[in-house]
Design a protein around this motif. Structure first.
Motif, PDB file in Angstrom:
ATOM      1  N   GLY A 181      69.383  46.746  17.796  1.00 19.95           N
ATOM      2  CA  GLY A 181      69.032  48.076  17.335  1.00 19.95           C
ATOM      3  C   GLY A 181      67.741  48.551  17.976  1.00 19.95           C
ATOM      4  O   GLY A 181      67.055  47.797  18.661  1.00 19.95           O
ATOM      5  N   PRO A 182      67.354  49.839  17.754  1.00 19.14           N
ATOM      6  CA  PRO A 182      66.247  50.433  18.484  1.00 19.14           C
ATOM      7  C   PRO A 182      64.880  50.339  17.809  1.00 19.14           C
ATOM      8  O   PRO A 182      63.884  50.725  18.412  1.00 19.14           O
ATOM      9  CB  PRO A 182      66.667  51.907  18.585  1.00 19.14           C
ATOM     10  CG  PRO A 182      67.433  52.147  17.314  1.00 19.14           C
ATOM     11  CD  PRO A 182      68.136  50.855  17.008  1.00 19.14           C
ATOM     12  N   SER A 183      64.789  49.857  16.579  1.00 19.91           N
ATOM     13  CA  SER A 183      63.525  49.906  15.855  1.00 19.91           C
ATOM     14  C   SER A 183      62.609  48.737  16.232  1.00 19.91           C
ATOM     15  O   SER A 183      63.079  47.720  16.746  1.00 19.91           O
ATOM     16  CB  SER A 183      63.784  49.860  14.344  1.00 19.91           C
ATOM     17  OG  SER A 183      64.160  48.556  13.942  1.00 19.91           O
ATOM     18  N   PRO A 184      61.298  48.853  15.971  1.00 19.89           N
ATOM     19  CA  PRO A 184      60.400  47.713  16.202  1.00 19.89           C
ATOM     20  C   PRO A 184      60.805  46.489  15.394  1.00 19.89           C
ATOM     21  O   PRO A 184      60.640  45.356  15.846  1.00 19.89           O
ATOM     22  CB  PRO A 184      59.036  48.256  15.744  1.00 19.89           C
ATOM     23  CG  PRO A 184      59.141  49.732  15.833  1.00 19.89           C
ATOM     24  CD  PRO A 184      60.574  50.048  15.523  1.00 19.89           C
ATOM     25  N   VAL A 212      53.211  47.719  14.282  1.00 15.46           N
ATOM     26  CA  VAL A 212      53.531  48.914  15.064  1.00 15.46           C
ATOM     27  C   VAL A 212      54.174  49.971  14.169  1.00 15.46           C
ATOM     28  O   VAL A 212      53.848  51.164  14.246  1.00 15.46           O
ATOM     29  CB  VAL A 212      54.464  48.550  16.240  1.00 15.46           C
ATOM     30  CG1 VAL A 212      55.021  49.819  16.891  1.00 15.46           C
ATOM     31  CG2 VAL A 212      53.716  47.727  17.275  1.00 15.46           C
ATOM     32  N   ALA A 213      55.081  49.535  13.289  1.00 20.44           N
ATOM     33  CA  ALA A 213      55.812  50.479  12.448  1.00 20.44           C
ATOM     34  C   ALA A 213      54.916  51.163  11.429  1.00 20.44           C
ATOM     35  O   ALA A 213      55.074  52.356  11.156  1.00 20.44           O
ATOM     36  CB  ALA A 213      56.952  49.753  11.727  1.00 20.44           C
ATOM     37  N   VAL A 256      55.670  49.590  22.981  1.00 19.72           N
ATOM     38  CA  VAL A 256      55.031  50.791  23.526  1.00 19.72           C
ATOM     39  C   VAL A 256      55.639  51.133  24.885  1.00 19.72           C
ATOM     40  O   VAL A 256      55.968  52.295  25.170  1.00 19.72           O
ATOM     41  CB  VAL A 256      53.509  50.596  23.647  1.00 19.72           C
ATOM     42  CG1 VAL A 256      52.872  51.740  24.428  1.00 19.72           C
ATOM     43  CG2 VAL A 256      52.869  50.507  22.272  1.00 19.72           C
ATOM     44  N   LEU A 257      55.796  50.139  25.748  1.00 20.60           N
ATOM     45  CA  LEU A 257      56.358  50.380  27.070  1.00 20.60           C
ATOM     46  C   LEU A 257      57.831  50.797  26.988  1.00 20.60           C
ATOM     47  O   LEU A 257      58.281  51.677  27.726  1.00 20.60           O
ATOM     48  CB  LEU A 257      56.218  49.126  27.934  1.00 20.60           C
ATOM     49  CG  LEU A 257      54.774  48.751  28.304  1.00 20.60           C
ATOM     50  CD1 LEU A 257      54.729  47.381  28.962  1.00 20.60           C
ATOM     51  CD2 LEU A 257      54.158  49.802  29.217  1.00 20.60           C
ATOM     52  N   GLY A 309      50.652  51.425  13.721  1.00 22.26           N
ATOM     53  CA  GLY A 309      50.522  51.729  15.133  1.00 22.26           C
ATOM     54  C   GLY A 309      50.187  50.485  15.935  1.00 22.26           C
ATOM     55  O   GLY A 309      49.785  49.451  15.397  1.00 22.26           O
ATOM     56  N   PRO A 310      50.349  50.542  17.261  1.00 28.08           N
ATOM     57  CA  PRO A 310      50.163  49.354  18.105  1.00 28.08           C
ATOM     58  C   PRO A 310      48.723  48.903  18.261  1.00 28.08           C
ATOM     59  O   PRO A 310      48.475  47.758  18.634  1.00 28.08           O
ATOM     60  CB  PRO A 310      50.751  49.788  19.449  1.00 28.08           C
ATOM     61  CG  PRO A 310      50.628  51.280  19.452  1.00 28.08           C
ATOM     62  CD  PRO A 310      50.816  51.700  18.027  1.00 28.08           C
ATOM     63  N   SER A 311      47.764  49.774  18.003  1.00 29.59           N
ATOM     64  CA  SER A 311      46.361  49.387  18.215  1.00 29.59           C
ATOM     65  C   SER A 311      45.965  48.174  17.392  1.00 29.59           C
ATOM     66  O   SER A 311      45.269  47.271  17.881  1.00 29.59           O
ATOM     67  CB  SER A 311      45.434  50.567  17.878  1.00 29.59           C
ATOM     68  OG  SER A 311      45.636  51.630  18.761  1.00 29.59           O
TER      69      SER A 311
END
Length: 402
Positions: free
Chosen positions: A247-250, A161-162, A31-32, A165-167
């Motif tokens: 890479g950029p993905s979670p 997260v993917a 998230v950050l 979501g992060p919650s």
């Protein structure tokens, strides 16, 4: 219930809680990273988890030795639950800067509670063993379980997260703290009558523990603190390192942190099998781990295919895990029981305090000169420190305390 079974229950409860914690930390990091793309914010996130040890691990050790490890352990676990819950509610009730602030505040609260929990848990383990010879292997088994949690937690966090979501990842983090609370309060019956507490007054201070632990342990603590200043920045920069190297993905972040954990598990298993022999040779143990870690950093600086970077991450994970677990082991088996809470605090100050500063320093260097330059510079300094430790103290032997 026998002590052997109690040890297993406590170990499993701690491991499951650790997996949930790393799922939550991965979610917070992503998230950050997604919201700021700033390595300094990520380093601050890890610093808020680790730097509280500089302020609170000493008092945590004093309180543990003075008032009893079981009481402090339960208090700290309630603190972890409160800190984790703050992170869980931050996502749905806030956004932007306010959300980042709440997530960082959650991590800071967890960092404070962790300083007390880790300190009390180390001393508590001695109350769950039948013989003093069982303490070393049992303590190192926590390193293995901790790193298994690091292995399975980040992929869980990345996938949650993917897809949800992060919650949900942060909710999992908070809920897993309930398990060790229930375990300690209702299931475990440690040998509390065997615990030795410090008396009130100057003998109960952190300084008294430092003076009373002996020269070999003071040297080991000093080396660990110095090396972690240059060799323990990867936890804070893991999201940025994964972004640049993999890479950029979670899922890429989950893969990178899992490879780090796989190396940590491997190192932990080696330490567990040879815990008695290695704990008697602090200079050899810590110097070798430092050298391995520094060479892994230099490997990342060289660059290459993502799989090469992941291989170097494995090496770094193995080196740092054994360094941290080994320092903790040396402090526990090499000192009298009435000092062990404070010695656990000093060990935390050495590696987590140094690591928090290292992360901030590495982030600044990375922003100015790039990740490769940062890993190369700090890796080269680490090689010098580790080689000097092996040269001066590699043959030193430590007498273990029963």
């Amino acid at each position: 219930m026998g002590l052997a079974r109690q040890r297993k229950i406590f170990l499993w409860a701690s491991g499951l809680s650790t997996a949930g914690s790393f799922a939550g930390l991965t979610a917070k990091g992503w998230v950050l990273m997604n919201g700021t793309s700033n390595p300094l914010v990520l380093a601050l996130h890890f610093a808020l988890l680790s730097l509280p040890t500089l302020l609170f691990s000493g008092p945590a050790g004093v309180v543990t030795d003075r008032h009893g490890c079981e009481k402090v352990l339960v208090w700290s676990q309630w603190g972890l639950l409160a800190g984790g819950s703050l992170g869980a509610i931050a996502i749905p009730i806030s956004s932007g800067f306010n959300q980042a602030l709440l997530l960082l505040l959650s991590t800071f609260a967890v960092g404070i509670a962790s300083a007390y929990e880790l300190t009390a848990r180390n001393k508590y383990c001695a109350l769950l063993v039948d013989q003093p010879q069982q303490l070393g292997p049992y303590l190192t088994s926590f390193s293995v379980v901790f790193n298994v949690g690091k292995l399975v937690g980040p992929p869980i966090g990345g996938w949650l997260v993917a897809f949800t979501g992060p919650s949900l990842a942060l909710l999992l983090d908070a809920s897993t703290y309930l398990l060790p609370i229930a375990t300690v309060v209702w299931l475990l019956k440690p040998r509390s009558d065997q615990e030795k507490r410090s008396a009130a007054g100057s003998a109960a201070s952190l300084g008294a523990a430092w003076r009373g632990c002996g020269l070999p342990i003071r040297q080991a603590l000093t080396f660990t603190a110095l090396f972690c200043l240059v060799g323990f920045f990867h936890p804070g920069l893991a999201p940025f390192m994964a972004f640049k190297l993999v890479g950029p993905s979670p899922q890429d972040l989950g893969l990178f942190t899992s490879i780090l954990a796989a190396g940590s598990i491997t190192g932990g298993l080696v330490l567990q099998k040879r815990s008695l022999w290695l704990s008697q040779r602090p200079g050899l143990l810590l110097g070798s781990c430092g050298l391995l870690t520094a060479l892994g950093q230099l490997g990342i600086a060289i660059g290459g295919h993502p799989w090469w970077s992941l291989a170097m991450a494995f090496v770094i994970g193995a080196g740092t895990a054994v360094l941290l677990s080994g320092m903790n082991l040396i402090c526990q088996v090499g000192t009298a029981q009435e000092l062990r809470g404070r010695m656990a605090g000093l060990a935390q100050i050495a590696f987590l305090g140094g690591g928090g500063i290292s992360g901030l320093m590495a982030a600044g260097i990375t922003m100015e000169r790039g990740l490769g330059f940062c890993c190369g510079l700090l890796g080269a300094i680490g090689v010098v420190l580790a080689a000097a430790e092996l040269w001066r103290f590699g043959g030193q032997k430590l007498k273990l305390v029963e």
